[in-house]
Design an enzyme around this catalytic site. Structure first.
Site, PDB file in Angstrom:
ATOM      1  N   THR A 326       0.853  -1.192   0.000  1.00 59.32           N
ATOM      2  CA  THR A 326       0.000   0.000   0.000  1.00 59.32           C
ATOM      3  C   THR A 326       0.885   1.236   0.000  1.00 59.32           C
ATOM      4  O   THR A 326       1.905   1.277   0.699  1.00 59.32           O
ATOM      5  CB  THR A 326      -0.952   0.011   1.221  1.00 59.32           C
ATOM      6  OG1 THR A 326      -1.771   1.185   1.181  1.00 59.32           O
ATOM      7  CG2 THR A 326      -0.196  -0.032   2.533  1.00 59.32           C
ATOM      8  N   HIS A 378       2.742 -11.350  14.389  1.00 58.09           N
ATOM      9  CA  HIS A 378       3.836 -11.844  15.226  1.00 58.09           C
ATOM     10  C   HIS A 378       3.639 -13.309  15.613  1.00 58.09           C
ATOM     11  O   HIS A 378       4.572 -13.959  16.109  1.00 58.09           O
ATOM     12  CB  HIS A 378       3.942 -10.981  16.484  1.00 58.09           C
ATOM     13  CG  HIS A 378       5.324 -10.894  17.053  1.00 58.09           C
ATOM     14  ND1 HIS A 378       6.378 -11.668  16.600  1.00 58.09           N
ATOM     15  CD2 HIS A 378       5.836 -10.134  18.050  1.00 58.09           C
ATOM     16  CE1 HIS A 378       7.471 -11.375  17.292  1.00 58.09           C
ATOM     17  NE2 HIS A 378       7.166 -10.449  18.180  1.00 58.09           N
TER      18      HIS A 378
END
Length: 407
Positions: A326, A378
């Site tokens: 993006t 994560h």
């Protein structure tokens, strides 16, 4: 008399919104001619008439929600309608709601939802209706973690009905200080999915900065020849797409997703490119970006951007992405933390190029610099891989000849 029915769109799409009637009662329509524009969660679809005739009746109004298989209009024979029905007025509180066609078997409600076998089995064990679950996957596929999240969500008891005498007073007359605007179906979906991603992932963001000097000089030298040979302009997105693919090959867990207690490593590189439209942000994919050269990537991005802004994207354009890029820099963003796209575990955020003083050896020089951000899940990606991935993207952009030689 022929009926206009909401067609099957994709496995994950079961309903849409009437965006615009292209024909009105009394108007002639040819077989195969578009009669209505339907807005879904992901794309706009124009529905055709299967028969030639005159539009005799519109059963739902613009803005109404309709389901796949629902009859929304009727087309009669002849060259003119004897007494065409007016298009229904915008829904009032007491107006009847258009009903969907009845489902053949009640037991089919579980089958309408798209779910992995493990998720379907877990839902049966827990007695959960799959249609009540909001999946994180942008294409609507329900996975084990979606079922678990739904089961763990606190159940809010229904509030007792207030007595009639305690009913809230009617809202005050609008004084012009505010304007209420109904969210489009796509905006509602974007809002829901972004919130779900934030709540269902262990998202973290790491940052770096890239000296854009070399890639800007290379682009300046090559852009005229590039356009003359390929009839497409050389931009920065092809360099970043190439760099991302190379980094994904070295750090494959950034190109994966979680399904229950399994990690799905993707051996393909369909790179989503975020495109801003009037209806909201959409992310069509450059399919097999690893097999495309610079010109093919630039052409694909340009084509997808035009289709997005013209509401011409197809389900295929939106399916199968493995990683997203993006670019908030086109709007002047200096730094941001992009949100993961659906079930993907990584997204790269590009930002505006700003000339800043930078230490080059023992000297201070003014260089065109760009901050870049990698948001990642994560649960799958540790700091070593996330930092290494972003550092590799930085090194490749700062040495763009390596990208050209490797493509």
């Amino acid at each position: 008399m022929a009926e206009i029915v909401v067609p099957e769109l994709a496995e994950s799409i079961t309903e849409g919104t009437i965006a615009k009637w292209l024909k009105q009662p009394g108007e002639q329509v040819n077989k195969g001619e578009f009669i209505v524009e339907l807005e879904t969660d992901k794309v706009n679809v124009e529905v055709i008439s299967e028969e030639a005739g005159v539009v005799s009746e519109l059963l739902v109004a613009e803005g109404d929600t309709v389901e796949v298989g629902q009859v929304i209009a009727r087309v009669g024979e002849g060259g003119a309608a004897s007494a065409p029905a007016a298009a229904p007025a915008p829904k009032a509180e007491e107006a009847p709601v258009a009903q969907a066609e009845p489902v053949a078997e009640e037991s089919s409600s579980m089958d309408r939802a798209i779910a992995s076998p493990a998720a379907r089995k877990l839902a049966r064990e827990k007695g959960i209706d799959l249609n009540a679950i909001s999946p994180v996957d942008p294409m609507g596929r329900i996975r084990v973690q979606d079922v678990e999240a739904h089961a763990a969500a606190p159940k809010v008891p229904a509030a007792p009905a207030a007595p009639a005498k305690a009913a809230a007073p009617a809202p005050a007359q609008d004084d012009g200080r505010v304007t209420r605007e109904k969210m489009t179906r796509r905006r509602q979906t974007i809002a829901k999915r972004l919130l779900e991603v934030k709540q269902s992932t262990a998202m973290l963001t790491t940052f770096n900065e890239i000296d854009m000097t070399n890639v800007m000089e290379l682009r300046k030298r090559k852009k005229d020849d590039f356009f003359e040979k390929n009839d497409v302009r050389l931009g920065f997105m092809s360099f970043f797409t190439k760099a991302v693919v190379a980094a994904l090959k070295k750090y494959p867990y950034v190109n994966s997703e979680i399904d229950g207690d399994e990690i799905i490593l993707k051996n393909y590189y369909d790179i989503g490119i975020a495109v801003s439209t009037d209806g909201g942000l959409v992310v069509p994919n450059v399919v097999d970006a690893d097999r495309k050269n610079f010109a093919e990537i630039e052409a694909a991005i340009g084509e997808l951007a035009v289709k997005a802004r013209d509401n011409k994207l197809t389900i295929a354009d939106m399916t199968g992405g493995s990683f997203t890029i993006t670019n908030g820099g086109v709007f002047g963003s200096l730094m941001s933390t992009p949100i993961l796209n659906g079930t993907q575990v990584g997204i790269l955020g590009m930002h505006t190029i700003q000339r800043r003083p930078i230490a080059v050896g023992d000297n201070i020089e003014i260089r065109p610099m760009m901050y870049v951000a990698l948001s990642y899940d994560h649960r799958v990606i540790d700091g070593k891989d996330s930092v290494g991935f972003l550092k590799m993207v930085k090194e490749l952009i700062e040495n763009p000849e390596d990208l050209l030689l490797g493509s």
